[in-house]
Design a protein around this motif. Sequence first.
Motif, PDB file in Angstrom:
ATOM      1  N   ILE A   7       0.801  -1.178   0.001  1.00 62.74           N
ATOM      2  CA  ILE A   7      -0.069  -0.032  -0.036  1.00 62.74           C
ATOM      3  C   ILE A   7       0.827   1.298  -0.071  1.00 62.74           C
ATOM      4  O   ILE A   7       2.133   1.092   0.370  1.00 62.74           O
ATOM      5  CB  ILE A   7      -0.898   0.108   1.167  1.00 62.74           C
ATOM      6  N   PRO A   8       0.601   2.320  -0.400  1.00 61.69           N
ATOM      7  CA  PRO A   8       1.018   3.623  -0.616  1.00 61.69           C
ATOM      8  C   PRO A   8       1.509   3.988   1.086  1.00 61.69           C
ATOM      9  O   PRO A   8       0.466   3.878   2.068  1.00 61.69           O
ATOM     10  CB  PRO A   8       0.301   4.613  -1.051  1.00 61.69           C
ATOM     11  N   ARG A  18      -4.601  -0.901   7.766  1.00 59.72           N
ATOM     12  CA  ARG A  18      -5.256  -0.883   6.354  1.00 59.72           C
ATOM     13  C   ARG A  18      -4.998  -2.077   5.648  1.00 59.72           C
ATOM     14  O   ARG A  18      -4.277  -3.235   6.329  1.00 59.72           O
ATOM     15  CB  ARG A  18      -4.425   0.048   5.448  1.00 59.72           C
ATOM     16  N   ARG A  19      -5.805  -2.552   4.703  1.00 58.95           N
ATOM     17  CA  ARG A  19      -5.554  -3.969   3.863  1.00 58.95           C
ATOM     18  C   ARG A  19      -4.370  -3.745   2.750  1.00 58.95           C
ATOM     19  O   ARG A  19      -4.378  -2.564   2.013  1.00 58.95           O
ATOM     20  CB  ARG A  19      -6.771  -4.073   3.177  1.00 58.95           C
ATOM     21  N   ALA A  20      -3.682  -4.701   2.773  1.00 56.77           N
ATOM     22  CA  ALA A  20      -2.722  -4.833   1.836  1.00 56.77           C
ATOM     23  C   ALA A  20      -2.828  -6.120   1.266  1.00 56.77           C
ATOM     24  O   ALA A  20      -2.109  -7.392   1.873  1.00 56.77           O
ATOM     25  CB  ALA A  20      -1.149  -4.448   2.196  1.00 56.77           C
ATOM     26  N   GLY A  21      -3.551  -6.539   0.222  1.00 61.48           N
ATOM     27  CA  GLY A  21      -3.896  -8.114  -0.232  1.00 61.48           C
ATOM     28  C   GLY A  21      -4.573  -8.735   0.960  1.00 61.48           C
ATOM     29  O   GLY A  21      -5.450  -8.515   1.418  1.00 61.48           O
ATOM     30  N   ARG A  22      -3.781  -9.914   1.320  1.00 59.09           N
ATOM     31  CA  ARG A  22      -4.180 -10.869   2.242  1.00 59.09           C
ATOM     32  C   ARG A  22      -3.908 -10.386   3.651  1.00 59.09           C
ATOM     33  O   ARG A  22      -4.150 -11.019   4.753  1.00 59.09           O
ATOM     34  CB  ARG A  22      -3.976 -12.252   2.029  1.00 59.09           C
ATOM     35  N   TRP A  23      -3.395  -9.130   3.867  1.00 54.29           N
ATOM     36  CA  TRP A  23      -2.978  -8.735   5.188  1.00 54.29           C
ATOM     37  C   TRP A  23      -3.415  -7.537   5.675  1.00 54.29           C
ATOM     38  O   TRP A  23      -4.133  -6.659   5.160  1.00 54.29           O
ATOM     39  CB  TRP A  23      -1.287  -8.394   5.060  1.00 54.29           C
ATOM     40  N   ALA A  24      -3.645  -7.295   6.926  1.00 53.93           N
ATOM     41  CA  ALA A  24      -3.903  -6.227   7.829  1.00 53.93           C
ATOM     42  C   ALA A  24      -2.731  -5.820   8.266  1.00 53.93           C
ATOM     43  O   ALA A  24      -1.770  -6.240   8.883  1.00 53.93           O
ATOM     44  CB  ALA A  24      -4.962  -6.459   9.032  1.00 53.93           C
ATOM     45  N   ASP A  45     -12.839  -8.909   9.110  1.00 57.81           N
ATOM     46  CA  ASP A  45     -11.756  -8.411   8.474  1.00 57.81           C
ATOM     47  C   ASP A  45     -11.017  -7.416   9.284  1.00 57.81           C
ATOM     48  O   ASP A  45     -11.320  -6.364   9.795  1.00 57.81           O
ATOM     49  CB  ASP A  45     -12.272  -7.514   7.118  1.00 57.81           C
ATOM     50  N   LEU A  46      -9.892  -7.785   9.775  1.00 57.32           N
ATOM     51  CA  LEU A  46      -9.121  -7.113  10.875  1.00 57.32           C
ATOM     52  C   LEU A  46      -8.436  -5.720  10.187  1.00 57.32           C
ATOM     53  O   LEU A  46      -7.930  -4.939  10.899  1.00 57.32           O
ATOM     54  CB  LEU A  46      -7.761  -8.008  11.337  1.00 57.32           C
ATOM     55  N   ALA A  47      -8.437  -5.698   8.846  1.00 54.07           N
ATOM     56  CA  ALA A  47      -7.948  -4.492   8.328  1.00 54.07           C
ATOM     57  C   ALA A  47      -9.050  -3.502   8.604  1.00 54.07           C
ATOM     58  O   ALA A  47      -8.609  -2.270   8.344  1.00 54.07           O
ATOM     59  CB  ALA A  47      -7.670  -4.586   6.774  1.00 54.07           C
ATOM     60  N   GLN A  48      -9.931  -3.933   8.901  1.00 53.83           N
ATOM     61  CA  GLN A  48     -10.903  -2.790   9.595  1.00 53.83           C
ATOM     62  C   GLN A  48     -10.937  -2.450  10.967  1.00 53.83           C
ATOM     63  O   GLN A  48     -11.620  -1.569  11.695  1.00 53.83           O
ATOM     64  CB  GLN A  48     -12.492  -3.118   9.019  1.00 53.83           C
ATOM     65  N   GLY A  49     -10.077  -3.121  11.697  1.00 53.13           N
ATOM     66  CA  GLY A  49      -9.868  -2.942  12.890  1.00 53.13           C
ATOM     67  C   GLY A  49      -9.120  -1.642  13.459  1.00 53.13           C
ATOM     68  O   GLY A  49      -8.714  -0.884  12.507  1.00 53.13           O
ATOM     69  N   SER A  50      -8.760  -1.445  14.591  1.00 56.65           N
ATOM     70  CA  SER A  50      -8.123  -0.297  15.281  1.00 56.65           C
ATOM     71  C   SER A  50      -6.819  -0.763  16.286  1.00 56.65           C
ATOM     72  O   SER A  50      -6.952  -2.112  16.541  1.00 56.65           O
ATOM     73  CB  SER A  50      -9.184   0.654  15.974  1.00 56.65           C
TER      74      SER A  50
END
Length: 118
Positions: A7-8, A18-24, A45-50
């Motif tokens: 991700i940028p 943030r989400r980067a492919g299969r990763w948080a 989806d843990l990429a939507q976590g905090s």
Amino acid sequence: MTDTDRIPADELPPGAVRRAGRWAVGNRDDELFAVSRRCRHQFADLAQGSLDEEGCLICPWHQSRYDVRTGAMIDGPRGFLAYHGPTPGYTQLVRGYGRWLRLKVGRAFRRGDDIVVE
């Protein structure tokens, strides 16, 4: 690594996840981390976590807490399906298998203008 496992860097300020492919992917006060994206409780989806004040990743659905260095679940969920509240016994069960079935931990680092995960 795939092209989607990046991700940028400017999209990941301190305290962000943030989400980067299969990763948080997250930024704990300029310390980058990457863990698999699905919560061990109900696959949120843990990429939507905090991140909390201790730098743990918090699940957006039922607030399970994960140590991003090891992938272990530190605290179990505070709810089930649409219910949010105490779940005696159930929380301990999920926390137990969450420590055994840890999140996968990747290596996140800056490469040029991107954050990359391997």
